[in-house]
Write a protein that holds these residues in place. Structure first.
Motif, PDB file in Angstrom:
ATOM      1  N   PRO A 122       0.811  -1.232   0.000  1.00  0.00           N
ATOM      2  CA  PRO A 122       0.000   0.000   0.000  1.00  0.00           C
ATOM      3  C   PRO A 122       0.837   1.271   0.000  1.00  0.00           C
ATOM      4  O   PRO A 122       0.539   2.224  -0.733  1.00  0.00           O
ATOM      5  CB  PRO A 122      -0.831  -0.134   1.292  1.00  0.00           C
ATOM      6  CG  PRO A 122      -0.833  -1.589   1.604  1.00  0.00           C
ATOM      7  CD  PRO A 122       0.497  -2.092   1.154  1.00  0.00           C
ATOM      8  N   ARG A 123       1.897   1.299   0.809  1.00  0.00           N
ATOM      9  CA  ARG A 123       2.733   2.487   0.870  1.00  0.00           C
ATOM     10  C   ARG A 123       3.510   2.678  -0.431  1.00  0.00           C
ATOM     11  O   ARG A 123       3.749   3.806  -0.870  1.00  0.00           O
ATOM     12  CB  ARG A 123       3.690   2.385   2.054  1.00  0.00           C
ATOM     13  CG  ARG A 123       2.977   2.278   3.395  1.00  0.00           C
ATOM     14  CD  ARG A 123       3.944   2.079   4.537  1.00  0.00           C
ATOM     15  NE  ARG A 123       4.783   3.241   4.753  1.00  0.00           N
ATOM     16  CZ  ARG A 123       5.757   3.294   5.651  1.00  0.00           C
ATOM     17  NH1 ARG A 123       6.014   2.214   6.398  1.00  0.00           N
ATOM     18  NH2 ARG A 123       6.486   4.377   5.802  1.00  0.00           N
TER      19      ARG A 123
ATOM     20  N   TYR B  60       2.403   1.835  -3.390  1.00  0.00           N
ATOM     21  CA  TYR B  60       1.434   2.342  -4.359  1.00  0.00           C
ATOM     22  C   TYR B  60       1.226   3.838  -4.178  1.00  0.00           C
ATOM     23  O   TYR B  60       1.188   4.599  -5.154  1.00  0.00           O
ATOM     24  CB  TYR B  60       0.116   1.597  -4.204  1.00  0.00           C
ATOM     25  CG  TYR B  60      -0.971   2.088  -5.128  1.00  0.00           C
ATOM     26  CD1 TYR B  60      -0.998   1.719  -6.470  1.00  0.00           C
ATOM     27  CD2 TYR B  60      -1.979   2.927  -4.656  1.00  0.00           C
ATOM     28  CE1 TYR B  60      -1.986   2.178  -7.329  1.00  0.00           C
ATOM     29  CE2 TYR B  60      -2.978   3.393  -5.506  1.00  0.00           C
ATOM     30  CZ  TYR B  60      -2.969   3.014  -6.837  1.00  0.00           C
ATOM     31  OH  TYR B  60      -3.956   3.476  -7.670  1.00  0.00           O
ATOM     32  N   ARG B  61       1.120   4.274  -2.915  1.00  0.00           N
ATOM     33  CA  ARG B  61       0.947   5.701  -2.657  1.00  0.00           C
ATOM     34  C   ARG B  61       2.172   6.498  -3.085  1.00  0.00           C
ATOM     35  O   ARG B  61       2.052   7.625  -3.575  1.00  0.00           O
ATOM     36  CB  ARG B  61       0.650   5.934  -1.177  1.00  0.00           C
ATOM     37  CG  ARG B  61      -0.738   5.476  -0.744  1.00  0.00           C
ATOM     38  CD  ARG B  61      -1.099   6.056   0.609  1.00  0.00           C
ATOM     39  NE  ARG B  61      -0.233   5.565   1.656  1.00  0.00           N
ATOM     40  CZ  ARG B  61      -0.481   4.483   2.394  1.00  0.00           C
ATOM     41  NH1 ARG B  61      -1.592   3.782   2.170  1.00  0.00           N
ATOM     42  NH2 ARG B  61       0.338   4.105   3.349  1.00  0.00           N
TER      43      ARG B  61
END
Length: 369
Positions: free
Chosen positions: A42-43, A45-46
């Motif tokens: 997730p990090r 992707y951000r």
């Protein structure tokens, strides 16, 4: 009876103790690599979607994210595949030392960029870290030519080992760089306590000292296996038992160093204290006085106009009235009273707001008042 059963086992199951431990340790390494890839998704992707283009740290981050798991999945296939012949291993064994050298070069480049950034682009720091980085590139490239295929039995896998004990400098060079990196990061954090005191725990989390320390410790442990523990023979893989885990953890912690950067990644980002100071500063129109060092801030309802104190003293009442018609009272018509002379009466809600900021020294730190 038990001895005969053991002797009847195929070589893929009848493993020496150190080789068996090496296989278990590689399983742990693959688990850490898979867990790290999953947790950071997730990090990551951000970070990819974040604005600001593709600075160097962002490019290196995404390279490490892909290269590290791919490398060790291939290494694991060669090590655990019982059908992998020793003839095939003679053509493949250099894959791990070469790919690990590339992996270490990229992680070290991140450390060079980041340490240079937190020291405000200090040239001496860049020269020191850059020299260690250049030495690492040369040493690891030379040492790759002195690896060999460990003479295992058919079915026991394929793994690379050193021809000579001095080949361990392959890991000495990056370990030295990570040691200096940890020391410089620690010194920078300690020096920042003069400006903003923090508890050791908060200081460690703010500046990522636990990440630098973990990289230092895992590489130091690897050095112990390379130079202290003695193998039982040429087929013993005890020297390289920790190398895969050291590479994976170094990569994992380096990725988190990049993610811990506050603000932009351009030119390596900035020191955490500098970023927090910038984020907490007030947005005001700064004007300077020619008669003293105290900064004075003036803000108006129209942020496009700022004035110095000398300008304010030199303006006449007529000048201010003319300016009010175009700036302070812009877009708001004057309010007329009902008297006979019909003189315009200014709206009392419209005016000039003056804010004075001062910096005073208190207990060795500067605070805004």
């Amino acid at each position: 009876m038990s001895g005969s059963i053991v002797d009847a086992l195929p070589p893929s199951l009848n493993l020496p103790p150190h080789l068996s431990a090496h296989k278990y340790f590689l399983v742990c390494t693959l688990t850490v690599a898979a867990w790290d890839t999953l947790v950071l998704s997730p990090r990551s992707y951000r970070l990819v979607k974040s604005p600001g283009g593709w600075p160097t740290l962002k490019i290196l981050f995404n390279f490490l994210r892909i290269f590290m798991p791919v490398e060790f999945v291939i290494v694991a296939v060669a090590f655990f595949d019982t059908k992998w012949s020793q003839d095939s291993c003679q053509k493949f064994y250099l894959f791990e030392p070469i790919c690990t050298a590339i992996l270490l070069a990229v992680t070290s480049a991140v450390h060079v960029i980041r340490i240079h950034a937190i020291y405000d682009k200090n040239r001496a720091i860049l020269l020191t870290m850059g020299s260690l980085f250049a030495i690492q590139i040369v040493v690891t490239a030379v040492c790759c030519g002195f690896y060999r295929s460990v003479p295992l039995l058919e079915g026991q896998g394929c793994i690379a080992g050193p021809k000579h004990n001095w080949v361990g400098i392959y890991w000495v060079a990056p370990t030295l760089l990570y040691t200096v990196s940890f020391g410089l990061a620690l010194m920078r954090s300690i020096n920042s306590l003069q400006a903003k005191p923090l508890s050791p725990w908060k200081l460690m989390l703010r500046d990522g000292l636990n990440l630098y320390g973990a990289i230092f410790l895992v590489n130091l442990t690897n050095m112990i296996f390379w130079f202290v523990i003695t193998p039982t023979g040429p087929e013993d893989t005890i020297k390289t038992i920790v190398t895969s885990m050291a590479a994976v953890l170094t990569t994992s912690m380096t990725l988190r160093i990049i993610l811990s950067v506050r603000g932009s990644l351009v030119q390596g980002g900035s020191f955490a204290l500098s970023a927090s100071t910038q984020n907490s500063s007030r947005t005001t129109h700064v004007i300077s006085t020619r008669s003293g060092p105290v900064p004075t801030n003036v803000s108006t309802h129209n942020p496009g106009h700022t004035f110095t104190l000398d300008d304010m003293r030199s303006k006449t009442e007529a000048d201010w009235a003319a300016h009010d018609k175009s700036s302070v009272n812009e877009g708001k018509p004057p309010i007329l009273d009902n008297s006979d002379n019909e003189q315009p009466r200014r709206n009392p809600a419209v005016g000039v707001k003056i804010t004075i900021d001062r910096e005073i020294e208190y207990d060795g730190a500067y605070h805004a008042k």
